[in-house]
Design a protein around this motif. Sequence first.
Motif, PDB file in Angstrom:
ATOM      1  N   THR A   1      -2.456   8.690   4.628  1.00  0.00           N
ATOM      2  CA  THR A   1      -3.084   8.513   6.273  1.00  0.00           C
ATOM      3  C   THR A   1      -2.147   9.583   6.651  1.00  0.00           C
ATOM      4  OG1 THR A   1      -0.776   6.824   5.737  1.00  0.00           O
ATOM      5  CG2 THR A   1      -2.854   6.084   5.694  1.00  0.00           C
ATOM      6  N   ARG A   2      -2.513   9.506   8.084  1.00  0.00           N
ATOM      7  CA  ARG A   2      -1.754  10.781   9.317  1.00  0.00           C
ATOM      8  C   ARG A   2      -0.570   9.686  10.035  1.00  0.00           C
ATOM      9  NH1 ARG A   2      -3.930  15.131  10.591  1.00  0.00           N
ATOM     10  NH2 ARG A   2      -3.628  14.612  12.080  1.00  0.00           N
ATOM     11  N   ALA A   3       0.228  10.374  10.666  1.00  0.00           N
ATOM     12  CA  ALA A   3       1.275   9.282  11.695  1.00  0.00           C
ATOM     13  C   ALA A   3       0.383   8.415  12.340  1.00  0.00           C
ATOM     14  CB  ALA A   3       1.616  11.251  12.216  1.00  0.00           C
ATOM     15  N   SER A   4      -1.339   8.767  12.930  1.00  0.00           N
ATOM     16  CA  SER A   4      -1.695   7.981  13.607  1.00  0.00           C
ATOM     17  C   SER A   4      -1.582   6.482  12.649  1.00  0.00           C
ATOM     18  CB  SER A   4      -2.825   7.825  13.913  1.00  0.00           C
ATOM     19  OG  SER A   4      -3.663   8.899  13.329  1.00  0.00           O
ATOM     20  N   GLY A   5      -1.603   6.381  11.290  1.00  0.00           N
ATOM     21  CA  GLY A   5      -2.591   5.216  10.557  1.00  0.00           C
ATOM     22  C   GLY A   5      -4.089   5.835   9.754  1.00  0.00           C
TER      23      GLY A   5
ATOM     24  N   SER B   1      -9.914  12.227   8.193  1.00  0.00           N
ATOM     25  CA  SER B   1      -9.985  12.215   9.130  1.00  0.00           C
ATOM     26  C   SER B   1     -10.629  13.373   9.629  1.00  0.00           C
ATOM     27  CB  SER B   1     -10.152  10.854  10.310  1.00  0.00           C
ATOM     28  OG  SER B   1      -8.984  10.824  10.044  1.00  0.00           O
ATOM     29  N   HIS B   2      -9.460  13.759   8.977  1.00  0.00           N
ATOM     30  CA  HIS B   2      -8.439  15.279   9.498  1.00  0.00           C
ATOM     31  C   HIS B   2      -9.517  16.070   9.635  1.00  0.00           C
ATOM     32  CE1 HIS B   2      -6.628  19.145  11.039  1.00  0.00           C
ATOM     33  NE2 HIS B   2      -6.023  18.751   9.848  1.00  0.00           N
TER      34      HIS B   2
ATOM     35  N   LEU C   1      -0.907  14.991  18.474  1.00  0.00           N
ATOM     36  CA  LEU C   1       0.511  15.147  18.329  1.00  0.00           C
ATOM     37  C   LEU C   1       0.569  14.165  19.000  1.00  0.00           C
ATOM     38  CD1 LEU C   1       2.160  17.472  18.070  1.00  0.00           C
ATOM     39  CD2 LEU C   1       1.825  18.230  20.680  1.00  0.00           C
ATOM     40  N   HIS C   2       0.444  13.558  19.503  1.00  0.00           N
ATOM     41  CA  HIS C   2       1.038  12.439  20.370  1.00  0.00           C
ATOM     42  C   HIS C   2       1.369  11.268  19.459  1.00  0.00           C
ATOM     43  CE1 HIS C   2      -3.034  11.136  20.502  1.00  0.00           C
ATOM     44  NE2 HIS C   2      -2.961  10.102  20.816  1.00  0.00           N
ATOM     45  N   HIS C   3       0.945  11.059  18.657  1.00  0.00           N
ATOM     46  CA  HIS C   3       1.279   9.838  17.452  1.00  0.00           C
ATOM     47  C   HIS C   3       2.462  10.242  16.590  1.00  0.00           C
ATOM     48  CE1 HIS C   3      -2.662   8.059  17.758  1.00  0.00           C
ATOM     49  NE2 HIS C   3      -2.649   8.886  17.626  1.00  0.00           N
TER      50      HIS C   3
END
Length: 721
Positions: A38-42, A47-48, A147-149
Amino acid sequence: MIRQYELVERVKAYDPSADEDLLNRAYVFSMKAHGSQTRASGDPYFSHPLEVAGILTTLKLDTATIVTALLHDTVEDTVATLEDLERLFGKEIARLVDGVTKLSRLEMHSEQAKQAENFRKLVLAMSEDIRVLLVKLADRLHNMRTLHHLKKPEKRRRIARETLEIYAPLAERIGMHQVKDELEDLAFAELNPEARDSILAQLARLRSEGEDRVLRIIDELTRIMHDDGLPGVQVTGREKTPYSIWRKLQLKNVSFEQLSDIMAFRVVVDTVGECYQALGIIHSRYPVVPGRFKDYISTPKPNGYKSIHTGVIGPERNRIEVQIRTRDMHEVSELGVAAHWAYKQGQPRQGAREYRWLRELLDILEHAQKPEEFLEHTKLELFQDQVFCFTPKGDLIALPRGATPVDFAYAVHSEVGDHCVGAKINGRMLPLRTQLQNGDQVEVITSKAQSPVPGWERFVVTGKARARIRKFLRTQQRAQYIELGRAILQRQFRQEGYDFTEKALEGVVKIFQQPSADDLMAAVGSGLHSGREVFHAVFPGHKPQAQTAPREFDERAATLVKPKPKAKGKEAPLPIRGLIPGMAVHYARCCHPLPGDRIVGIITTGKGVTIHTIDCETLESFNDTPERWIDVAWDVGETADDHVGRINLVVANEPGSLGTLSTVIGKNGGNITNLKITNRNTDFFELLIDIDVKDAKHLTNIMAALRATPVINSVDRARGR
């Protein structure tokens, strides 16, 4: 998240011959490889790469590039290997993925070293295939959008700085202005949100006040084109981005309202002939603003950009900028290299070395001593503000603003730069430190007896010139260190009753981790090792004779070209190169020099050296005494205390304006140490303010933030007070 069939349909829509099976296999492989990551956003990590592929489909890129986007993180972040990719998807895609993949498994001493080594790898890869850069830019664009995640502010700022310094200029270099603008805006929002919000608020105000005016200008320009025989013309209006406005405020001493090109109007026609016809129509109807005409059709920018820019006092007496181009030029101006990508015509290119700027990066790579130095020089090379100069034969040379004839000479050829002795600018002999202007014709005068001069490094601004000069100076300095080291060792051996031979050093070079005897002597000459250490390594059983401390280091310090005195107690070393150790130094109060300014030293009897900026008016009084001048420069490697920057400022005379002023300075890391009101009236106050800052760039950023503030009328650096 884009579905598998949706991605295939996007590619097939612009490329019916796309390999559907290859796209499907890459989609499934990447999804399985990333699994539950998973990414930092969850969001699922997959998806990236999918979003990166989606960005590239909007640019209508070939199947191999889309597949590379889907797979670009598999080698770095999963158990998949390049061998797996080559076996399943072929050599071409494995090579592209390798070019995009970071060197994450390298053990680096610092984050900067890792960044530099990764960028070096990227440059080499994109020099062979520019599609590597296209995937990397799409990857960075999606990372900036999310980036904000990231939770750590410092990590967000580091990524944003890297984007602004490297990836946005790279996008500009290949003409991808849409990508460049979005990268800059996203980085600007992270690095300076207050300034961006202030500019957005003023843009919103102008938009609400002048929306009807913009539509009226578009209608009038369209009407006059139709009346004069251009019925197919398309006229649109476009706002400048907040970051480009911020840069204008940094470079010009004007308020937000004084910027004339916040709104640019585009006139899009069918042919090149119609571009010049439209230009004639506009110039015949409206007064031209002097100095605002640029013809990038006859002289295109290095990234292929073509357009005519002109400034006029247009409809309703509004000062406007008009850009005139064909539809093909417009597509290239937005998408750059992707707009005319040769893979779409089935004509694969072997590399991208036809880009002059990329050849320059490879040349810097060859001459840089280490990756960090390469990264530093590359940032210089990618600097966006440019001047365009010509050789006597009419060839165009694009250089960063502030470039000199030495930069021009190195841009022509490295050998021309090495042997440059003078330059004629527009037929006149002028000093080598003269800053070139747009349209200058430069003739470089060379001599085989000439070689790079240390002083050149003080004023060159291109990465190529600086890398070449530094390499020459390192070679020259190394020869001096070898001779000095040899003399130190000869004396040490003689004092102990032995004859010195270089052969004796060959057995101990490994002890000192040096490749050769010459390298060991250079290390001794530079002070890295002492002659006594080397002697005892050669003769470990020798008993030292009782004697006073050797004078070796005193003699060496007197002989070295650049001695490095150590600070004593709490006294920090001066951040200035070119001074004799122990010499008293003062900063001139007439110009308040800051790290980053070009400086010169003036010797004053009984006072030591006074440091002035190179453009200080006081220097005129020393023209008759050149022997008092010292060539000095800031040592960027040293950490210095805060310096005083002095500014003149005109602020509106209204409640809260001084509070706003101090808040803006404080938010941008400055500290007001002195404030004086020099003039006042019912509308405005004129102030003289001293601010503690780190360097000239820090002060420039504060001044730009002040210019973006509504209550501030004007800001500039104070001189001669």
